[in-house]
Design a protein around this motif. Structure first.
Motif, PDB file in Angstrom:
ATOM      1  N   SER A 289      61.987 -41.827 -20.069  1.00  0.00           N
ATOM      2  CA  SER A 289      62.390 -40.444 -20.320  1.00  0.00           C
ATOM      3  C   SER A 289      61.960 -39.515 -19.188  1.00  0.00           C
ATOM      4  O   SER A 289      62.619 -38.493 -18.937  1.00  0.00           O
ATOM      5  CB  SER A 289      61.801 -39.966 -21.652  1.00  0.00           C
TER       6      SER A 289
ATOM      7  N   GLN B 150      64.482 -36.900 -17.452  1.00  0.00           N
ATOM      8  CA  GLN B 150      64.162 -35.480 -17.371  1.00  0.00           C
ATOM      9  C   GLN B 150      64.178 -34.990 -15.923  1.00  0.00           C
ATOM     10  O   GLN B 150      64.765 -33.954 -15.607  1.00  0.00           O
ATOM     11  CB  GLN B 150      62.798 -35.209 -17.999  1.00  0.00           C
TER      12      GLN B 150
ATOM     13  N   ARG C 207      67.091 -32.589 -14.272  1.00  0.00           N
ATOM     14  CA  ARG C 207      66.599 -31.289 -13.850  1.00  0.00           C
ATOM     15  C   ARG C 207      67.166 -30.902 -12.486  1.00  0.00           C
ATOM     16  O   ARG C 207      67.398 -29.726 -12.209  1.00  0.00           O
ATOM     17  CB  ARG C 207      65.077 -31.292 -13.806  1.00  0.00           C
TER      18      ARG C 207
ATOM     19  N   TYR D 177      69.887 -29.209 -15.702  1.00  0.00           N
ATOM     20  CA  TYR D 177      69.792 -29.474 -17.136  1.00  0.00           C
ATOM     21  C   TYR D 177      68.318 -29.462 -17.553  1.00  0.00           C
ATOM     22  O   TYR D 177      67.462 -30.037 -16.873  1.00  0.00           O
ATOM     23  CB  TYR D 177      70.405 -30.836 -17.488  1.00  0.00           C
TER      24      TYR D 177
ATOM     25  N   LEU E  93      66.184 -30.995 -19.966  1.00  0.00           N
ATOM     26  CA  LEU E  93      65.950 -32.035 -20.969  1.00  0.00           C
ATOM     27  C   LEU E  93      64.498 -31.992 -21.434  1.00  0.00           C
ATOM     28  O   LEU E  93      63.589 -31.812 -20.617  1.00  0.00           O
ATOM     29  CB  LEU E  93      66.228 -33.427 -20.386  1.00  0.00           C
TER      30      LEU E  93
ATOM     31  N   GLN F  51      64.940 -36.267 -26.378  1.00  0.00           N
ATOM     32  CA  GLN F  51      66.206 -36.266 -25.653  1.00  0.00           C
ATOM     33  C   GLN F  51      67.351 -36.708 -26.569  1.00  0.00           C
ATOM     34  O   GLN F  51      68.468 -36.198 -26.466  1.00  0.00           O
ATOM     35  CB  GLN F  51      66.097 -37.156 -24.421  1.00  0.00           C
TER      36      GLN F  51
ATOM     37  N   HIS G 229      68.196 -33.804 -28.680  1.00  0.00           N
ATOM     38  CA  HIS G 229      68.754 -32.715 -27.874  1.00  0.00           C
ATOM     39  C   HIS G 229      70.206 -32.971 -27.479  1.00  0.00           C
ATOM     40  O   HIS G 229      70.976 -32.020 -27.264  1.00  0.00           O
ATOM     41  CB  HIS G 229      67.895 -32.542 -26.617  1.00  0.00           C
ATOM     42  N   SER G 230      70.600 -34.220 -27.369  1.00  0.00           N
ATOM     43  CA  SER G 230      71.941 -34.562 -26.884  1.00  0.00           C
ATOM     44  C   SER G 230      72.945 -34.612 -28.032  1.00  0.00           C
ATOM     45  O   SER G 230      72.578 -34.698 -29.207  1.00  0.00           O
ATOM     46  CB  SER G 230      71.914 -35.899 -26.140  1.00  0.00           C
TER      47      SER G 230
ATOM     48  N   VAL H  67      74.523 -35.145 -22.637  1.00  0.00           N
ATOM     49  CA  VAL H  67      73.622 -34.063 -22.251  1.00  0.00           C
ATOM     50  C   VAL H  67      74.426 -32.785 -22.043  1.00  0.00           C
ATOM     51  O   VAL H  67      75.480 -32.806 -21.385  1.00  0.00           O
ATOM     52  CB  VAL H  67      72.840 -34.416 -20.960  1.00  0.00           C
TER      53      VAL H  67
END
Length: 353
Positions: free
Chosen positions: A260, A264, A268, A272, A274, A281, A284-285, A351
């Motif tokens: 992860s 992330q 980034r 994004y 995350l 994640q 979040h998706s 995402v």
């Protein structure tokens, strides 16, 4: 002497006269096999360095493959050709690329490995040339090596991009729906059957012998929900760390990455935001049933200290076979749809900003 024998004998004689340099190369290749054998005895496993994860019997033919690939204008496919050889014979047959049928001859009619490579690479180059002229993708002509050039036409009329579903549908149509059992781990995700025309898993079989980056292929960038440019940027970023060791809790190039942490950090770079863990994640998706390159693929139950239903691993979806992730094996491409990862598969997520 029958017509087939005469045709092969004439072809071999013509090739021997035309390609005497390759004959020298093959002698050198056998010398390489002997050297590799000595290295294994003295220093242990030499590994499968180079463009493809193939055995030593296949790797010894790389100089010959490279020579023909350059001659026929497809040098970027050297690793793929070695992988094809691995799929076809593992380097143990005389018709080492099983290319007799591309000349209209019965299987294994060719009994000269150099001629087999010449014919096989020439056949692959012809379907690649046709694919390029029709603006098809990298993998369609590889499947056409097995199916024949008709698959190029089928893909041209159905989106111009190889997918396993297209390969399966083409095979089904050609076989009139007839199926046969196919007990190969590559087909575990699909019920271990194939249609009785060619091998619809051919690209997946080839891909399993390719090292990361051997083909330069990152899937269908045009299909990515991120957009082709953003997806290319994402993959450019994560490929910087290909081969790096996994680091529990790692989330930057200064420490290396865990799964992860890599997601992330890479997302980034695209703007994004995350969250940090695989479970966060996942939450979040947006769940998707039809993943595209750049989506996330999630797994559960890979950490025995957490509940079996917990999301514990994440990678970037590439295609029907591959993901890019950070695991105990290191950072790089993995097969998400078979073996251990298939057993722990939890779903896909897209995402969003």
């Amino acid at each position: 002497m029958d017509v087939v024998t005469a045709k092969v004998a004439l072809t071999i004689a013509q090739q021997a006269a035309k390609h005497w340099k390759k004959i020298v190369l093959i002698v050198l290749s056998f010398f390489m096999v002997m050297v590799i054998g000595v290295m294994l005895l003295v220093g242990g496993d030499s590994g499968n360095s180079g463009t493809a994860k193939v055995n030593d019997a296949v790797l010894a033919w790389e100089p010959v493959v490279r020579q023909f690939a350059e001659e026929y204008g497809i040098p970027e496919y050297v690793g793929v050709i070695l992988a094809i050889m691995m799929v076809e014979t593992g380097g143990s047959g005389l018709d080492i690329m099983q290319s007799s049928e591309s000349l209209g001859l019965p299987p294994n009619t060719i009994t000269d490995p150099v001629l087999s490579i010449d014919v096989g690479v020439r056949h692959l180059a012809s379907v690649i040339e046709n694919a390029r002229s029709n603006e098809l993708d990298f993998w369609t002509p590889v499947q056409s090596y097995n199916f024949g050039s008709g698959f190029n036409n089928y893909v041209r009329n159905n989106g111009k991009q190889y997918t396993f579903d297209l390969a399966s549908n083409f095979s089904k149509n050609q076989a009139n729906g007839r199926t046969v059992k196919y007990s190969n781990p590559i087909a575990d995700f699909n019920g271990n059957f194939r249609y009785a025309y060619g091998n619809m898993y051919y690209v997946l079989l080839v891909q399993q012998y390719l090292t990361p980056g051997a083909s330069g292929d990152i899937g269908n960038a045009d299909a990515s929900a991120l957009g082709p440019e953003a997806y290319q940027m994402l993959m450019n970023e994560v490929l910087k760390y290909n081969g790096w060791a996994y680091a529990w809790g790692g989330s930057s190039p200064s420490t290396s990455f865990d799964c992860s942490g890599l997601m992330q950090y890479a997302f980034r770079q695209l703007g994004y935001d995350l969250p940090r863990t695989a479970a966060e994640q996942h939450a979040h998706s947006i769940p998707v049933a039809d993943p595209q390159p750049g989506d996330l693929v999630f797994f559960k139950g890979t950490n025995p200290s957490r509940p079996a239903s917990s999301i514990t691993h994440v990678g970037i979806y590439i295609d029907e076979q591959r993901m890019y992730d950070a695991s105990n094996s290191g950072i790089g491409y993995s097969n998400w749809n078979q073996g251990y990862w298939r057993q722990h598969f939890a779903g896909f997520g897209r995402v969003v900003k």
